[in-house]
Design a protein around this motif. Structure first.
Motif, mmCIF file in Angstrom:
data_model
loop_
_atom_site.group_PDB
_atom_site.id
_atom_site.type_symbol
_atom_site.label_atom_id
_atom_site.label_comp_id
_atom_site.label_asym_id
_atom_site.label_seq_id
_atom_site.Cartn_x
_atom_site.Cartn_y
_atom_site.Cartn_z
ATOM 1 N N GLU A 141 0.818 -1.210 0.000
ATOM 2 C CA GLU A 141 0.000 0.000 0.000
ATOM 3 C C GLU A 141 0.854 1.263 0.000
ATOM 4 N N PRO A 162 -7.814 -1.432 3.157
ATOM 5 C CA PRO A 162 -8.459 -1.804 4.417
ATOM 6 C C PRO A 162 -9.218 -3.124 4.303
ATOM 7 N N LYS A 205 -1.202 -2.771 10.506
ATOM 8 C CA LYS A 205 -1.540 -2.214 9.198
ATOM 9 C C LYS A 205 -3.053 -1.996 9.054
ATOM 10 N N PRO A 247 -6.362 -0.411 9.228
ATOM 11 C CA PRO A 247 -6.818 0.963 9.518
ATOM 12 C C PRO A 247 -8.058 0.965 10.390
ATOM 13 N N SER A 284 -10.915 2.210 9.952
ATOM 14 C CA SER A 284 -12.208 2.059 9.274
ATOM 15 C C SER A 284 -12.754 0.640 9.325
ATOM 16 N N ARG A 312 -4.969 -1.631 19.302
ATOM 17 C CA ARG A 312 -4.785 -0.983 18.003
ATOM 18 C C ARG A 312 -5.723 0.214 17.879
ATOM 19 N N LEU A 315 -4.557 4.226 17.591
ATOM 20 C CA LEU A 315 -5.016 5.154 16.553
ATOM 21 C C LEU A 315 -5.798 6.318 17.160
ATOM 22 N N PRO A 344 -4.978 9.244 12.333
ATOM 23 C CA PRO A 344 -4.496 8.940 10.977
ATOM 24 C C PRO A 344 -4.659 10.138 10.042
ATOM 25 N N GLU A 349 -5.845 10.380 7.108
ATOM 26 C CA GLU A 349 -7.110 10.499 6.386
ATOM 27 C C GLU A 349 -8.217 11.131 7.233
#
Length: 665
Positions: free
Chosen positions: A283, A299, A325, A327, A329, A363, A367, A372, A374
């Motif tokens: 990615e 994702p 890795k 994300p 979402s 995780r 985050l 992140p 985005e």
């Protein structure tokens, strides 16, 4: 000489538009000092709340959006007030061309009546020219259809395409390095502005994008313009050939490999294909916009790897390998599939699931602390709230696992976090928090939880037992308990529920049937005439079906002494050979004492479900759990599907339907 005149004209035009821009902010409400600062400079921001929705509020804060390198970044701003006037000092980021603010107090927001509060900055070295990003930010922030505005900032239909084109043209004219970043929205605006006359202008854009030293992103934009705006597939194909030659492991090769990935039900084949894809085409460094447009979801790929690798196994090697890795979402979905669905399945114990649950939550928490890229359009506080609102939804499961491990203080912390966002509106969370508080002997907090859960009608049978025990301990007797319990209930919501259920009443003959019960006795519809009957269609593999049983037991117990109301739990859609023995064991272990019926298997069918299939066709329904209430004449009066999560709420709903059915004519 002509170029100099044109440039001078553009500068004068820009300055005149800036004056109009400044007047659009709302007289006296918002201002900055100095009025025309440059990036890196300290400014004073003033917000006069007089006459705004935030007038006379005790505390006003702000979210500030800065447009840096053609992307919006949000941050939280604290303000100090003198009366109704709020101020703060702010250092403009070196790369910011424009800022926008929204002011907040309690649940109210002032964004200048959906016009926004904006300030553009001047270039440090070029007199009369706006800083890089100022023109584009001002244009795109008010052009939502171009997809480069500030998400959720203002509800605005948008300025005209010609206005968007003007501001993007200004940006590119004064900042040539912006070409590659803004070329596609620029081409869109150009095409919409000039319509049939856009061809030559678009061709000049394409000539730039297809230059010999063009980057892959330039060529991707050329390809997109050719296909979507110019509709020239032949030239687009020639661009593809150039891209494949110059970038053999680039976006087009990535897309070709993605399209070759297998589909189907072979778990190992799917898992290996996803792992191979991210190995061949990492990615990092890929074109995120191209990936999204072509549905190449990294994702989704990471989710596939970690979920498929645990499918039917206790192997979490890939989850540990790829978790950093994954994300945000897709993390809620990963948690649901890897933890919640596995709960109680495949011999998975609480002790085995707890480290998996912790791994995924850690995780999420990482985050949460490290927003992140985005999600840069959310301020740090907004981001934390967004994350917490999402991770608290399955929090009951993690609290349960911690309770099971005897880690009650940790369970209390997670439970309290979830309560901040969910209150007492989730029965499963309430039940787990009740267990935590009971084990920690926090009796005052436990009583509050139990009482508020009754008010919300989000309780479990065990919680109701705790509440009664608490009452008896306080009063020394169970006398008056029913009055106390009724006093805790939200009567307004109860009346509203009754009125809503009344709207769902029907009157249609029930499908005739003959099914065996646990003892091998045949039960037929005609045998039940004269009684109000509640049918609960379920299956051994249906998690929400079995989750609803405590609530159904409350309803069964309520009518245990009423000979005219009977309950039948109809097992259906089974494929395993020994399902009858498994059900008998399950009912006995759980001490449910339900009347169970077994649906028949139709000729040549792989699963049971003959009766339920007929009912589905007759009443245009599908899926389980499905409750059907039949009156004394054999007519269906109510059908309800699914389970909302609260045992007491379900019991009340079933009781209401039973009483309405008994009274129906």
């Amino acid at each position: 000489m002509k170029k100099i005149l044109n440039r001078s004209f553009l500068i004068v035009l820009a300055l005149s538009l800036i004056v109009l821009f400044a007047r659009a902010q709302g007289p006296g409400t918002y201002k900055i000092v100095p009025e025309r600062p440059t990036p890196g400079q300290d400014i004073e921001i003033t917000y006069d709340a007089t006459g705004t929705p935030l007038s006379n509020k005790k505390k006003v804060t702000a979210v500030l959006y800065s447009y840096q390198n053609y992307k919006w970044y949000a941050e939280d701003i604290n303000l100090v007030n003198t009366g109704n006037v709020w101020k703060t000092h702010y250092k403009i980021p070196e790369k910011a061309g424009i800022i926008a603010l929204k002011f907040q107090a309690d649940t109210l927001t002032d964004n200048n009546n959906n016009q926004g509060y904006f300030s553009m900055f001047m270039d440090k070295t070029r007199q009369g020219v706006q800083a890089p990003g100022a023109y584009a930010g001002w244009g795109l922030a008010r052009s939502p259809k171009y997809g480069m505005d500030i998400p959720g900032y203002i509800k605005f239909k948008g300025v005209s395409d010609s206005a968007t084109y003007h501001w993007l043209n200004q940006e590119i004219s004064f900042n040539q390095s912006a070409k590659s970043d803004l070329v596609y929205p620029y081409a869109l605006a150009l095409n919409a502005t000039f319509k049939n006359d856009a061809g030559p202008r678009l061709q000049r854009v394409l000539n730039y994008l297809k230059r010999p030293e063009a980057s892959e992103n330039d060529l991707l934009n050329a390809r997109k313009i050719l296909l979507r705006l110019v509709q020239d597939k032949v030239t687009a194909d020639s661009v593809d050939k150039v891209m494949l030659q110059k970038f053999p492991k680039g976006s087009l090769a990535r897309l070709a490999a993605f399209k070759k990935m297998p589909v189907g039900s072979d778990v190992n084949a799917l898992l290996n294909a996803n792992k191979q894809f991210v190995q061949d085409f990492p990615e990092e460094g890929s074109n995120a916009e191209f990936n999204t447009e072509n549905r190449m979801s990294y994702p989704g790929i990471y989710q596939n790897i970690v979920v498929l690798s645990t499918y039917g196994t206790h192997n979490y090697e890939e989850l540990n390998k790829y978790i950093d890795k994954v994300p945000f979402s897709v993390l809620p979905t990963v948690y649901y599939k890897v933890v919640e669905i596995q709960f109680g399945k495949n011999g998975m114990s609480d002790a085995e699931l707890l480290p998996v649950s912790e791994l995924i939550l850690k995780r999420m928490e990482y985050l949460r602390a490290n927003r992140p890229e985005e999600f840069a359009y959310l301020s740090p506080k907004e981001w934390v709230n967004y994350v917490n609102e999402i991770i608290t939804r399955p929090m009951y499961m993690h609290v349960h696992l911690l309770n099971s491990a005897g880690r009650y203080k940790e369970a209390l912390a997670y439970g309290n976090l979830a309560k901040q966002y969910l209150g007492y509106t989730r029965a499963a969370l309430n039940a787990e928090r009740a267990n935590t508080l009971k084990e920690l002997n926090q009796q005052v907090e436990l009583r509050t939880l139990l009482e508020k859960s009754v008010f919300e009608n989000q309780s479990s049978p065990e919680m109701m037992e705790m509440l009664k025990a608490s009452y008896v301990k306080r009063t020394g007797t169970d006398k008056g308990y029913d009055k106390y319990l009724n006093g805790l209930k939200n009567n307004a919501d109860g009346l509203k529920m009754v009125e809503e259920i009344k709207k769902e009443i029907i009157n249609k003959p029930m499908i005739d049937f003959a099914m065996q019960d646990l003892n091998g006795k045949m039960v037929k519809l005609q045998d039940l005439k004269g009684k109000t009957v509640v049918f609960d269609f379920w299956a051994t593999w249906c998690v929400p079906c079995k989750a609803s049983f405590p609530g159904m037991k409350l309803a069964v117990d309520k009518y245990a002494k009423d000979p005219n109301v009977v309950f039948y739990f109809v097992d259906t859609e089974e494929t395993i050979a020994d399902y009858k023995a498994e059900i008998a064991k399950y009912i006995k272990e759980k001490k449910y004492g339900f009347n169970v019926l077994f649906d028949n298997k139709a000729p040549n069918a792989k699963a049971t479900g003959e009766t339920f299939d007929q009912i589905c066709k007759a009443f245009s329904i599908s899926g389980i759990p499905q409750k059907i209430i039949v009156d004394a004449n054999g007519n269906v009066r109510f059908i309800t599907v699914g389970f909302k999560g609260s045992a007491t709420e379900l019991a009340d709903e079933i009781s209401t339907m039973v009483e309405l059915t008994k009274a129906a004519k």
